[in-house]
Design a protein around this motif. Sequence first.
Motif, PDB file in Angstrom:
ATOM      1  N   PRO A 134       0.825  -1.221   0.000  1.00  0.00           N
ATOM      2  CA  PRO A 134       0.000   0.000   0.000  1.00  0.00           C
ATOM      3  C   PRO A 134       0.858   1.270   0.000  1.00  0.00           C
ATOM      4  CG  PRO A 134      -0.692  -1.546   1.717  1.00  0.00           C
ATOM      5  CD  PRO A 134       0.625  -2.019   1.218  1.00  0.00           C
ATOM      6  N   VAL A 135       0.363   2.315  -0.671  1.00  0.00           N
ATOM      7  CA  VAL A 135       0.980   3.638  -0.586  1.00  0.00           C
ATOM      8  C   VAL A 135       0.486   4.292   0.701  1.00  0.00           C
ATOM      9  CG1 VAL A 135       1.143   5.930  -1.633  1.00  0.00           C
ATOM     10  CG2 VAL A 135       1.140   3.889  -3.080  1.00  0.00           C
ATOM     11  N   PRO A 136       1.394   4.776   1.550  1.00  0.00           N
ATOM     12  CA  PRO A 136       0.963   5.382   2.822  1.00  0.00           C
ATOM     13  C   PRO A 136      -0.049   6.508   2.614  1.00  0.00           C
ATOM     14  CG  PRO A 136       3.342   5.089   2.778  1.00  0.00           C
ATOM     15  CD  PRO A 136       2.861   4.794   1.389  1.00  0.00           C
ATOM     16  N   ASP A 137      -1.045   6.494   3.458  1.00  0.00           N
ATOM     17  CA  ASP A 137      -2.074   7.541   3.465  1.00  0.00           C
ATOM     18  C   ASP A 137      -2.753   7.670   2.109  1.00  0.00           C
ATOM     19  OD1 ASP A 137      -1.305   8.251   6.148  1.00  0.00           O
ATOM     20  OD2 ASP A 137       0.413   9.284   5.258  1.00  0.00           O
ATOM     21  N   SER A 138      -2.968   6.522   1.440  1.00  0.00           N
ATOM     22  CA  SER A 138      -3.621   6.525   0.131  1.00  0.00           C
ATOM     23  C   SER A 138      -4.353   5.209  -0.041  1.00  0.00           C
ATOM     24  CB  SER A 138      -2.580   6.712  -0.981  1.00  0.00           C
ATOM     25  OG  SER A 138      -3.178   6.518  -2.266  1.00  0.00           O
ATOM     26  N   ARG A 139      -5.343   5.200  -0.949  1.00  0.00           N
ATOM     27  CA  ARG A 139      -6.079   3.966  -1.234  1.00  0.00           C
ATOM     28  C   ARG A 139      -5.431   3.217  -2.386  1.00  0.00           C
ATOM     29  NH1 ARG A 139     -12.407   4.931  -1.453  1.00  0.00           N
ATOM     30  NH2 ARG A 139     -12.275   2.658  -1.267  1.00  0.00           N
ATOM     31  N   ARG A 140      -4.311   3.692  -2.843  1.00  0.00           N
ATOM     32  CA  ARG A 140      -3.615   3.044  -3.943  1.00  0.00           C
ATOM     33  C   ARG A 140      -2.467   2.196  -3.415  1.00  0.00           C
ATOM     34  NH1 ARG A 140      -3.968   8.589  -7.407  1.00  0.00           N
ATOM     35  NH2 ARG A 140      -6.011   8.180  -8.344  1.00  0.00           N
ATOM     36  N   VAL A 141      -1.937   1.347  -4.304  1.00  0.00           N
ATOM     37  CA  VAL A 141      -0.826   0.462  -3.935  1.00  0.00           C
ATOM     38  C   VAL A 141       0.308   0.681  -4.921  1.00  0.00           C
ATOM     39  CG1 VAL A 141      -2.359  -1.274  -2.942  1.00  0.00           C
ATOM     40  CG2 VAL A 141      -1.623  -1.503  -5.315  1.00  0.00           C
ATOM     41  N   LEU A 142       1.500   0.342  -4.457  1.00  0.00           N
ATOM     42  CA  LEU A 142       2.693   0.430  -5.299  1.00  0.00           C
ATOM     43  C   LEU A 142       3.114  -0.978  -5.696  1.00  0.00           C
ATOM     44  CD1 LEU A 142       4.875   2.359  -6.471  1.00  0.00           C
ATOM     45  CD2 LEU A 142       6.241   1.831  -4.426  1.00  0.00           C
ATOM     46  N   LEU A 143       3.185  -1.207  -7.003  1.00  0.00           N
ATOM     47  CA  LEU A 143       3.616  -2.512  -7.523  1.00  0.00           C
ATOM     48  C   LEU A 143       5.024  -2.346  -8.073  1.00  0.00           C
ATOM     49  CD1 LEU A 143       1.577  -4.990  -9.652  1.00  0.00           C
ATOM     50  CD2 LEU A 143       3.824  -4.293 -10.451  1.00  0.00           C
ATOM     51  N   SER A 144       5.974  -3.120  -7.571  1.00  0.00           N
ATOM     52  CA  SER A 144       7.364  -3.039  -8.034  1.00  0.00           C
ATOM     53  C   SER A 144       7.818  -4.381  -8.568  1.00  0.00           C
ATOM     54  CB  SER A 144       8.280  -2.570  -6.902  1.00  0.00           C
ATOM     55  OG  SER A 144       8.249  -3.491  -5.829  1.00  0.00           O
ATOM     56  N   ILE A 145       8.704  -4.311  -9.567  1.00  0.00           N
ATOM     57  CA  ILE A 145       9.202  -5.535 -10.211  1.00  0.00           C
ATOM     58  C   ILE A 145      10.724  -5.484 -10.235  1.00  0.00           C
ATOM     59  CG2 ILE A 145       9.123  -6.979 -12.259  1.00  0.00           C
ATOM     60  CD1 ILE A 145       6.604  -5.562 -13.111  1.00  0.00           C
ATOM     61  N   ALA A 146      11.351  -6.548  -9.721  1.00  0.00           N
ATOM     62  CA  ALA A 146      12.810  -6.665  -9.764  1.00  0.00           C
ATOM     63  C   ALA A 146      13.176  -7.831 -10.671  1.00  0.00           C
ATOM     64  CB  ALA A 146      13.370  -6.878  -8.366  1.00  0.00           C
ATOM     65  N   ASP A 147      14.043  -7.572 -11.615  1.00  0.00           N
ATOM     66  CA  ASP A 147      14.513  -8.615 -12.532  1.00  0.00           C
ATOM     67  C   ASP A 147      15.516  -9.502 -11.792  1.00  0.00           C
ATOM     68  OD1 ASP A 147      15.491 -10.218 -14.514  1.00  0.00           O
ATOM     69  OD2 ASP A 147      15.900  -8.597 -15.943  1.00  0.00           O
ATOM     70  N   ILE A 148      15.134 -10.728 -11.564  1.00  0.00           N
ATOM     71  CA  ILE A 148      16.014 -11.658 -10.818  1.00  0.00           C
ATOM     72  C   ILE A 148      16.477 -12.803 -11.712  1.00  0.00           C
ATOM     73  CG2 ILE A 148      14.969 -11.111  -8.582  1.00  0.00           C
ATOM     74  CD1 ILE A 148      13.398 -13.764  -8.843  1.00  0.00           C
ATOM     75  N   SER A 149      16.513 -12.555 -13.012  1.00  0.00           N
ATOM     76  CA  SER A 149      16.894 -13.616 -13.952  1.00  0.00           C
ATOM     77  C   SER A 149      18.297 -14.130 -13.671  1.00  0.00           C
ATOM     78  CB  SER A 149      16.802 -13.100 -15.392  1.00  0.00           C
ATOM     79  OG  SER A 149      15.480 -12.713 -15.696  1.00  0.00           O
ATOM     80  N   ASP A 150      19.232 -13.225 -13.397  1.00  0.00           N
ATOM     81  CA  ASP A 150      20.611 -13.651 -13.123  1.00  0.00           C
ATOM     82  C   ASP A 150      20.670 -14.509 -11.866  1.00  0.00           C
ATOM     83  OD1 ASP A 150      21.453 -12.288 -15.330  1.00  0.00           O
ATOM     84  OD2 ASP A 150      22.138 -10.514 -14.226  1.00  0.00           O
ATOM     85  N   ARG A 151      19.899 -14.090 -10.857  1.00  0.00           N
ATOM     86  CA  ARG A 151      19.888 -14.870  -9.622  1.00  0.00           C
ATOM     87  C   ARG A 151      19.301 -16.260  -9.859  1.00  0.00           C
ATOM     88  NH1 ARG A 151      15.764 -13.178  -5.126  1.00  0.00           N
ATOM     89  NH2 ARG A 151      16.556 -11.090  -5.650  1.00  0.00           N
ATOM     90  N   ARG A 152      18.212 -16.307 -10.640  1.00  0.00           N
ATOM     91  CA  ARG A 152      17.588 -17.602 -10.937  1.00  0.00           C
ATOM     92  C   ARG A 152      18.519 -18.490 -11.745  1.00  0.00           C
ATOM     93  NH1 ARG A 152      12.327 -19.102  -8.974  1.00  0.00           N
ATOM     94  NH2 ARG A 152      12.257 -20.421 -10.822  1.00  0.00           N
ATOM     95  N   GLU A 153      19.247 -17.895 -12.667  1.00  0.00           N
ATOM     96  CA  GLU A 153      20.178 -18.681 -13.462  1.00  0.00           C
ATOM     97  C   GLU A 153      21.271 -19.271 -12.581  1.00  0.00           C
ATOM     98  OE1 GLU A 153      23.177 -18.221 -17.322  1.00  0.00           O
ATOM     99  OE2 GLU A 153      21.932 -16.533 -16.680  1.00  0.00           O
ATOM    100  N   LEU A 154      21.760 -18.457 -11.639  1.00  0.00           N
ATOM    101  CA  LEU A 154      22.763 -18.956 -10.714  1.00  0.00           C
ATOM    102  C   LEU A 154      22.191 -20.073  -9.849  1.00  0.00           C
ATOM    103  CD1 LEU A 154      25.529 -18.820  -9.379  1.00  0.00           C
ATOM    104  CD2 LEU A 154      24.655 -16.979  -7.896  1.00  0.00           C
ATOM    105  N   GLN A 155      20.956 -19.870  -9.387  1.00  0.00           N
ATOM    106  CA  GLN A 155      20.308 -20.910  -8.590  1.00  0.00           C
ATOM    107  C   GLN A 155      20.139 -22.196  -9.398  1.00  0.00           C
ATOM    108  OE1 GLN A 155      16.682 -18.951  -7.421  1.00  0.00           O
ATOM    109  NE2 GLN A 155      17.575 -18.075  -5.551  1.00  0.00           N
ATOM    110  N   ALA A 156      19.779 -22.034 -10.687  1.00  0.00           N
ATOM    111  CA  ALA A 156      19.610 -23.208 -11.538  1.00  0.00           C
ATOM    112  C   ALA A 156      20.926 -23.948 -11.712  1.00  0.00           C
ATOM    113  CB  ALA A 156      19.052 -22.787 -12.894  1.00  0.00           C
TER     114      ALA A 156
END
Length: 646
Positions: A134-156
Amino acid sequence: MSGTPEGPVHPEPPEKHAAESALTERHPGLSAERRAAELRDYRAAFRVAQLAMAVVDQDGVVVAANDSFCTLLGTEAGALREQAASDLVDLASDGRTWHAYREVLRGRRSRFRCTRRLKHPDGRSLWAEVTVAPVPDSRRVLLSIADISDRRELQARLRHLQMHDPVTRLPNRALFFERLSAALEASAEDAGDAVGAGEAAGAGHAEETGRTESARAKAANSSSYESYGYGRTGRIGLCYLDLDGFKAVNDTLGHRVGDRLLAAVAGRLTECADSDGYTRSGGHLVARLGGDEFAILVEDSTGTEQLADLARSVLDALQHPFDLAGQRLAVSASIGVVERSGHGTTATALMQAADTTLYWAKADGKARWTLFDPERNAHRMTRQALSSTLRPAVERGEFGLEYQPLVDLVDGAVRGVEALVRWNHPQFGSLAPNRFIGIAEEDGSIVELGRWVLRTACRQARQWQKDHPRERPIFVSVNVAVRQVWDSDLVADVAGILAETGLAPHLLQLELTESAVMGSAGRPLQALQALSDMGVRIAIDDFGTGYSNLAYLSRLPVSVLKLDGSFVRGFQDEEHANPADELIVEALVQLAHRLGLTVTAECVETSGQASRLRRIGCDTGQGWLYSRAVAPDRIAELIGTEPLRV
């Protein structure tokens, strides 16, 4: 990759309103100029942030997105207008994620995070970590996206190293059991779906009504499901093998050559699995389970014929010698083959069956494959159950004795009885000696059991002597295992029991098999001699079944030969008689008599056999013609109603 948007989606940036509201709430004393400057800073930070972000209203619609968000998704800014955020990042594909997302939008949950695989317009895929808060003091929300492809490849990569054998590069035990468990689970779900569909059809519902939740989930993920070939036959097959004599390769040529051999074997196994004519879309999993043990998992088995063909192809492939850096090696393998329905089967049960079947293949001669046999396994399980309960069964008094008469072939008098132990098992009922004596010899409990049999038989013989006085009391014959001679002081046991029961030594006969007596030396021979000196009779049981050195009989303290029943069974009626059998028995009887021994014929079943045995001079007979093994009170009746000549 699409171009970078020049500004926010809407002319009046909604993040401005959210930020302005927050600033006014938290800092009511700020001047208008200061507040405007702060707002510009917030907007600038939002736009240029490296983290992809979007503001979403309470209905789940994107109202603003920064440059990184548009770049990550390869989307023009205008294309995001009035878009549902859940569609952009695939939040509605499974129920749990969708529910958590909706709870944040409604203000009932503070935040949630999930991982999604997103498709970029240029064709490449990326793994993204999606966070909604949620965004503080608002009825809206914040959606964030982090690219973790490199991390997943390392995990794989790390997972691949963790789940594969470094020597053969095959899947290891961990990955094998993961795939096996998944295949069994899928088969169980198939069975549940079939039952659900059948019940729905039987109730007259529409087809959709009969679909279970698991079926819907599989339909939503059908490409992943079918890629492994699950759910078609509902049966799982397994070829479990190890190399015959591999330890010798390691010991003589070293582990480096051994590892090269394992890698070469892995290659041939993979070729066999790949060339299997029955292979479905997922293929077969070839894994190294450890050491020289391998497994081929057939996740969609069409039956034992397929597995038998696969096992034969493996044996054929391994017959050809391996050329390993100048070393030419030939190996073979033993293979256990198991095939069964995945429904109701566990990975542990399947592997236990495979391990048992591999043991059978080795026991049957190696370099072969053996199919799991439920009946043979049931016998093994019964033997195992008997082995685990035999020793305490002696203490619980679960054993009893029956007696079979030894009858004088001339006058029909009962001269003695053979004591035969029976196990009154609480689960399996009355068990004959051949069901448990071998087990008792293996685990050493034969010593305690044999001592009990000896004491009980001597006590009973003495009781008959008291109850039925006669000029010539009957003797009792007791079987003795070789291990009783080696693992206990048999001479002391016999002496103590005779003293305890009051039975005269000459009324006790101890029977040992021919293989145990012939060639006796050291302690066994000394024990037999001491018993004979004590007055106890020594008999050789099943005489004629081994490779006897007949001259050796003269140096043994033996009193009686008991001819094996195979000789007597050849004594049919006169019309179908085998003259050779009679000549052999007659020669043995004459030899025994010249050595001062008496002869007992076992398995006498007809009066014709008894007559011919009497004619050639055999002393006593034992068999169903006279009596089966019976309870002690029945022997007392026979003693009082002799003779038993037939």
